[in-house]
Motif scaffolding. Sequence first.
Motif, mmCIF file in Angstrom:
data_model
loop_
_atom_site.group_PDB
_atom_site.id
_atom_site.type_symbol
_atom_site.label_atom_id
_atom_site.label_comp_id
_atom_site.label_asym_id
_atom_site.label_seq_id
_atom_site.Cartn_x
_atom_site.Cartn_y
_atom_site.Cartn_z
ATOM 1 N N TYR A 83 0.944 -1.257 0.100
ATOM 2 C CA TYR A 83 -0.196 0.137 -0.079
ATOM 3 C C TYR A 83 0.828 1.294 -0.092
ATOM 4 O O TYR A 83 2.299 1.204 0.247
ATOM 5 N N VAL A 84 0.336 2.409 -0.235
ATOM 6 C CA VAL A 84 1.118 3.825 -0.480
ATOM 7 C C VAL A 84 0.819 4.702 0.835
ATOM 8 O O VAL A 84 -0.515 4.919 1.109
ATOM 9 N N LEU A 85 1.534 5.117 1.543
ATOM 10 C CA LEU A 85 1.401 6.076 2.325
ATOM 11 C C LEU A 85 2.040 7.447 1.971
ATOM 12 O O LEU A 85 2.537 7.686 0.887
ATOM 13 N N SER A 86 1.460 8.435 2.806
ATOM 14 C CA SER A 86 2.074 9.831 2.307
ATOM 15 C C SER A 86 3.637 10.054 2.518
ATOM 16 O O SER A 86 4.268 10.879 1.929
ATOM 17 N N GLY A 87 4.370 9.419 3.570
ATOM 18 C CA GLY A 87 5.660 9.540 3.648
ATOM 19 C C GLY A 87 6.079 8.278 4.729
ATOM 20 O O GLY A 87 5.438 7.336 4.856
ATOM 21 N N GLY A 88 7.381 8.304 4.956
ATOM 22 C CA GLY A 88 8.121 7.219 5.696
ATOM 23 C C GLY A 88 7.724 7.280 7.389
ATOM 24 O O GLY A 88 8.594 6.616 7.773
ATOM 25 N N GLU A 89 7.184 8.203 7.750
ATOM 26 C CA GLU A 89 6.975 8.531 9.299
ATOM 27 C C GLU A 89 6.283 7.438 9.896
ATOM 28 O O GLU A 89 6.997 6.981 10.850
ATOM 29 N N LEU A 90 5.400 6.937 9.504
ATOM 30 C CA LEU A 90 4.533 5.693 10.099
ATOM 31 C C LEU A 90 5.302 4.530 9.926
ATOM 32 O O LEU A 90 5.528 3.931 10.981
ATOM 33 N N PRO A 91 6.035 4.146 8.870
ATOM 34 C CA PRO A 91 6.849 2.922 8.775
ATOM 35 C C PRO A 91 8.045 3.092 9.695
ATOM 36 O O PRO A 91 8.505 2.074 10.338
ATOM 37 N N ALA A 92 8.671 4.183 9.927
ATOM 38 C CA ALA A 92 9.674 4.434 10.747
ATOM 39 C C ALA A 92 9.396 4.287 12.293
ATOM 40 O O ALA A 92 10.146 3.524 13.085
ATOM 41 N N LEU A 93 8.043 4.639 12.738
ATOM 42 C CA LEU A 93 7.647 4.493 14.137
ATOM 43 C C LEU A 93 7.317 2.659 14.025
ATOM 44 O O LEU A 93 7.516 2.420 15.135
ATOM 45 N N LEU A 94 7.007 2.290 13.229
ATOM 46 C CA LEU A 94 6.632 0.857 13.372
ATOM 47 C C LEU A 94 7.952 -0.061 13.502
ATOM 48 O O LEU A 94 8.093 -0.850 14.385
ATOM 49 N N LEU A 95 8.956 0.456 12.749
ATOM 50 C CA LEU A 95 10.110 -0.386 12.848
ATOM 51 C C LEU A 95 10.824 -0.013 14.247
ATOM 52 O O LEU A 95 11.416 -0.901 14.706
ATOM 53 N N VAL A 96 10.825 1.253 14.558
ATOM 54 C CA VAL A 96 11.292 1.723 15.929
ATOM 55 C C VAL A 96 10.571 0.799 17.064
ATOM 56 O O VAL A 96 11.298 0.147 18.004
ATOM 57 N N ASP A 97 9.370 0.649 17.249
ATOM 58 C CA ASP A 97 8.872 -0.236 17.948
ATOM 59 C C ASP A 97 8.939 -1.538 17.885
ATOM 60 O O ASP A 97 9.271 -2.209 19.030
ATOM 61 N N ALA A 98 9.026 -2.202 16.750
ATOM 62 C CA ALA A 98 9.331 -3.657 16.757
ATOM 63 C C ALA A 98 10.779 -3.811 17.105
ATOM 64 O O ALA A 98 11.149 -5.119 17.765
ATOM 65 N N VAL A 99 11.781 -2.923 16.892
ATOM 66 C CA VAL A 99 13.147 -3.096 17.128
ATOM 67 C C VAL A 99 13.416 -2.960 18.774
ATOM 68 O O VAL A 99 14.059 -3.651 19.390
ATOM 69 N N VAL A 100 12.907 -1.925 19.137
ATOM 70 C CA VAL A 100 13.153 -1.463 20.693
ATOM 71 C C VAL A 100 12.526 -2.576 21.646
ATOM 72 O O VAL A 100 13.248 -3.029 22.720
ATOM 73 N N ARG A 101 11.389 -3.295 21.394
ATOM 74 C CA ARG A 101 10.911 -4.115 22.308
ATOM 75 C C ARG A 101 11.746 -5.377 22.221
ATOM 76 O O ARG A 101 11.653 -6.176 23.202
ATOM 77 N N LEU A 102 12.584 -5.658 21.315
ATOM 78 C CA LEU A 102 13.440 -6.877 21.179
ATOM 79 C C LEU A 102 14.591 -6.699 22.119
ATOM 80 O O LEU A 102 15.682 -7.525 22.421
ATOM 81 N N LEU A 103 15.179 -5.486 22.361
ATOM 82 C CA LEU A 103 16.455 -4.955 23.278
ATOM 83 C C LEU A 103 16.350 -5.430 24.556
ATOM 84 O O LEU A 103 15.373 -5.574 25.527
ATOM 85 N N PRO A 104 17.330 -6.136 25.057
ATOM 86 C CA PRO A 104 17.468 -6.831 26.278
ATOM 87 C C PRO A 104 17.113 -5.586 27.607
ATOM 88 O O PRO A 104 17.596 -4.566 27.295
ATOM 89 N N GLY A 105 16.185 -6.144 28.280
ATOM 90 C CA GLY A 105 15.807 -5.412 29.330
ATOM 91 C C GLY A 105 14.674 -4.449 29.309
ATOM 92 O O GLY A 105 14.137 -3.761 30.243
ATOM 93 N N VAL A 106 14.201 -4.367 27.921
ATOM 94 C CA VAL A 106 13.053 -3.499 27.769
ATOM 95 C C VAL A 106 11.586 -3.966 28.186
ATOM 96 O O VAL A 106 10.988 -3.227 28.802
#
Length: 237
Positions: free
Chosen positions: A136-159
């Motif tokens: 699908y197409v979004l207006s920009g990459g901001e929402l995908p960036a937030l998705l990736l940040v959330d997905a990555v951060v929750r995998l960090l040790p201790g989070v």
Amino acid sequence: MRIDILTLFPEMLEATLDTSIVKRARDAGHVEINTFDIRDWAENKHRKVDDRPFGGGPGMVMMCQPLYDAVKAVERQSNIPTQRVHFTPQGEPLTQERVEQLAKEKHLLLIAGHYEGIDERVIEMLEPLELSTGDYVLSGGELPALLLVDAVVRLLPGVLGHADSAAEDSFSQRDADGNRVLDCPHYTRPRVWNEMEVPEVLLSGDHDAVDAWRQEQSRKRTAVRRPDLLKTEEVDP
């Protein structure tokens, strides 16, 4: 881990980055997250970062110079090797496996494009990992960036509060054949709601039986909802 996000709309990101698990991870020092306005590197008094596309057509295209200079300037702030990421519908589909790989990086630089896209020459020069969050197409990459940040951060040790929380999520847990599977159903109080009862095995106190039930339910749910994840012969749902 350090995560830098280049965007035209930093205010769009900060509210989300300052809530819930990501905020707690930042406050605890598990991750440093910075947002940067690409317009700060524009070389014109109007801070213009886009122009009309060569060859005609609708929309505007982000210019090379502001983005390239922004990437280089932000990377100079840290001596940590950087993994650049650009979000585009033309990119590799984002999967849990890719998220797990990115969670092992020390520095992510996320490029959130906007408008019709980014001048291809700067993409070729920067050679980022290009990711798509769906067809699908979004207006920009901001929402995908937030998705990736959330997905990555929750995998960090201790989070997360429990060490097994992320490992038992959909796509993280695997079945006996090594396939990534969906999570099992979950229940909480009350035991009976609207004449619907919690499965008896979950009330039995038999941890082995509970584990076996959850594994079976994960496998069945995957077979019905995401059979593409199962490489071996499917079970009868």
